[in-house]
Design an enzyme around this catalytic site. Structure first.
Site, short mmCIF file in Angstrom:
data_model
loop_
_atom_site.label_atom_id
_atom_site.label_comp_id
_atom_site.label_asym_id
_atom_site.label_seq_id
_atom_site.Cartn_x
_atom_site.Cartn_y
_atom_site.Cartn_z
N ASP A 1 0.88 -1.16 0.00
CA ASP A 1 0.00 0.00 0.00
C ASP A 1 0.93 1.22 0.00
O ASP A 1 2.11 1.11 0.35
CB ASP A 1 -0.87 -0.04 1.26
CG ASP A 1 -1.67 1.22 1.45
OD1 ASP A 1 -2.29 1.68 0.48
OD2 ASP A 1 -1.66 1.77 2.58
N ASP B 1 0.02 5.11 0.89
CA ASP B 1 -0.16 6.07 1.98
C ASP B 1 -0.09 5.37 3.34
O ASP B 1 -0.85 4.45 3.60
CB ASP B 1 -1.53 6.76 1.86
CG ASP B 1 -1.66 7.61 0.60
OD1 ASP B 1 -0.80 8.47 0.38
OD2 ASP B 1 -2.62 7.39 -0.17
N VAL C 1 -9.42 4.40 2.81
CA VAL C 1 -10.78 4.47 2.30
C VAL C 1 -10.81 5.39 1.07
O VAL C 1 -10.06 6.36 1.01
CB VAL C 1 -11.69 5.01 3.44
CG1 VAL C 1 -13.03 5.43 2.96
CG2 VAL C 1 -11.80 3.96 4.54
N ARG D 1 -11.77 8.20 -1.88
CA ARG D 1 -12.01 9.65 -1.74
C ARG D 1 -13.49 9.94 -1.44
O ARG D 1 -13.81 10.73 -0.56
CB ARG D 1 -11.59 10.34 -3.04
CG ARG D 1 -11.39 11.83 -2.88
CD ARG D 1 -11.00 12.46 -4.19
NE ARG D 1 -9.77 11.94 -4.74
CZ ARG D 1 -9.34 12.16 -5.97
NH1 ARG D 1 -10.05 12.92 -6.78
NH2 ARG D 1 -8.20 11.63 -6.40
N LYS E 1 -5.77 7.93 -6.44
CA LYS E 1 -5.59 8.30 -7.84
C LYS E 1 -4.37 9.19 -8.01
O LYS E 1 -3.95 9.50 -9.12
CB LYS E 1 -6.84 9.02 -8.34
CG LYS E 1 -8.03 8.07 -8.42
CD LYS E 1 -9.26 8.75 -8.99
CE LYS E 1 -10.33 7.70 -9.21
NZ LYS E 1 -11.66 8.16 -8.93
C1 BG6 Z 1 -5.69 6.03 0.41
C2 BG6 Z 1 -5.70 6.94 1.62
O1 BG6 Z 1 -4.41 5.54 0.17
O2 BG6 Z 1 -6.14 6.77 -0.74
C3 BG6 Z 1 -7.08 7.53 1.83
O3 BG6 Z 1 -5.31 6.18 2.77
C4 BG6 Z 1 -7.53 8.26 0.56
O4 BG6 Z 1 -7.08 8.39 2.93
C5 BG6 Z 1 -7.46 7.30 -0.63
O5 BG6 Z 1 -8.86 8.74 0.72
C6 BG6 Z 1 -7.85 7.96 -1.95
O6 BG6 Z 1 -6.84 8.86 -2.31
P1 BG6 Z 1 -6.91 9.98 -3.41
O7 BG6 Z 1 -5.49 10.52 -3.43
O8 BG6 Z 1 -7.30 9.34 -4.71
O9 BG6 Z 1 -7.93 10.97 -2.97
MG MG Z 2 -2.63 3.15 3.70
#
Ligand code: BG6
Ligand code: MG
Length: 215
Positions: free
Chosen positions: A8, A10, A47, A49, A117
């Site tokens: 993963d 983030d 989770v 967006r 994304k």
């Molecule tokens: C996940 C994060 O990796 O990506 C979430 O832990 C986030 O917090 C999700 O909502 C969607 O990310 P993004 O960058 O497409 O808004």
């Molecule tokens: Mg994560």
């Protein structure tokens, strides 16, 4: 035998939690939602967006149409991307690059499986891209974690069956997704003991014996 490790992004390879929080907080303030806290932000970990937006909107009685919600999520993403401009390799979590290099040296394929994304931009700005073989992200999927899609796409891109992949995750939704994909998992991060993963460590820096997990 594990032949590929799917990370993963983030909270596992990079520290972006605070930036997500700041961007959601800015949106919440603008909407007059003042009860949105770091505690709520913890539930947004892993989770999607749109699902994260629902966690913000729980704090208001105002009802938004689907169209309005899409606009709000876009606005949050603009704020987030503004913050990402400052991202560099200082955001890479302890031991991440060393681990990726070590695994590659051991002949293990490296995948990323993230619903974000913004994954390509984050990998580029942090200098992680050269360490990774295949990326599966929010741009490749229609269903977010806990659905297994993002990890199944990663395994397919790596050319490996699910049972030969190990997932590294920091979120409950991610561990559930790994299980649903038929993959073993390693939980890291502040909640590593509570996620029900196959293996646990406070961070990837703390894993001494990858061989044991790879089988
Ligand atoms: C996940 C994060 O990796 O990506 C979430 O832990 C986030 O917090 C999700 O909502 C969607 O990310 P993004 O960058 O497409 O808004
Ligand atoms: Mg994560």
């Amino acid at each position: 035998m594990i032949k590929g490790v799917i990370f993963d992004l983030d909270g596992v390879l990079v520290s972006t939690d605070e930036m997500h929080y700041q961007a959601w907080k800015r949106l919440a303030d603008q909407l007059g939602i003042f009860g949105f806290t770091r505690k709520d932000n913890e539930r947004q970990r892993g989770v999607s967006r749109m699902a994260s937006l629902e966690i913000v909107l729980e704090k208001t009685d105002r009802v938004y149409t689907e169209e309005e919600k899409v606009k709000l999520a876009e606005k949050k993403n603009d704020y987030y991307k503004e913050l990402l401009q400052k991202l560099d390799d200082g955001a890479v979590l302890k031991g991440a690059k060393e681990t990726l290099a070590k695994l590659r040296e051991m002949g293990v394929l490296i995948g990323v499986g993230s619903v974000s994304k913004n994954t390509p931009m984050i990998l580029e700005k942090t200098g992680l891209l050269p360490y990774i073989d295949k990326v599966s992200c929010g741009l490749d999927i229609t269903k977010s974690k806990p659905d297994p899609e993002v990890f199944l796409v990663a395994a397919k891109k790596l050319g490996l069956p699910a049972e030969e992949c190990l997932v590294v995750e920091d979120a409950a939704a991610g561990i559930q997704a790994a299980k649903a994909a038929g993959m073993k998992s390693l939980a890291v991060g502040p909640y590593y003991e509570k996620l029900g993963a196959t293996y646990q460590a406070p961070g990837i820096y703390a894993v001494n014996d990858w061989k044991e997990m790879l089988g």
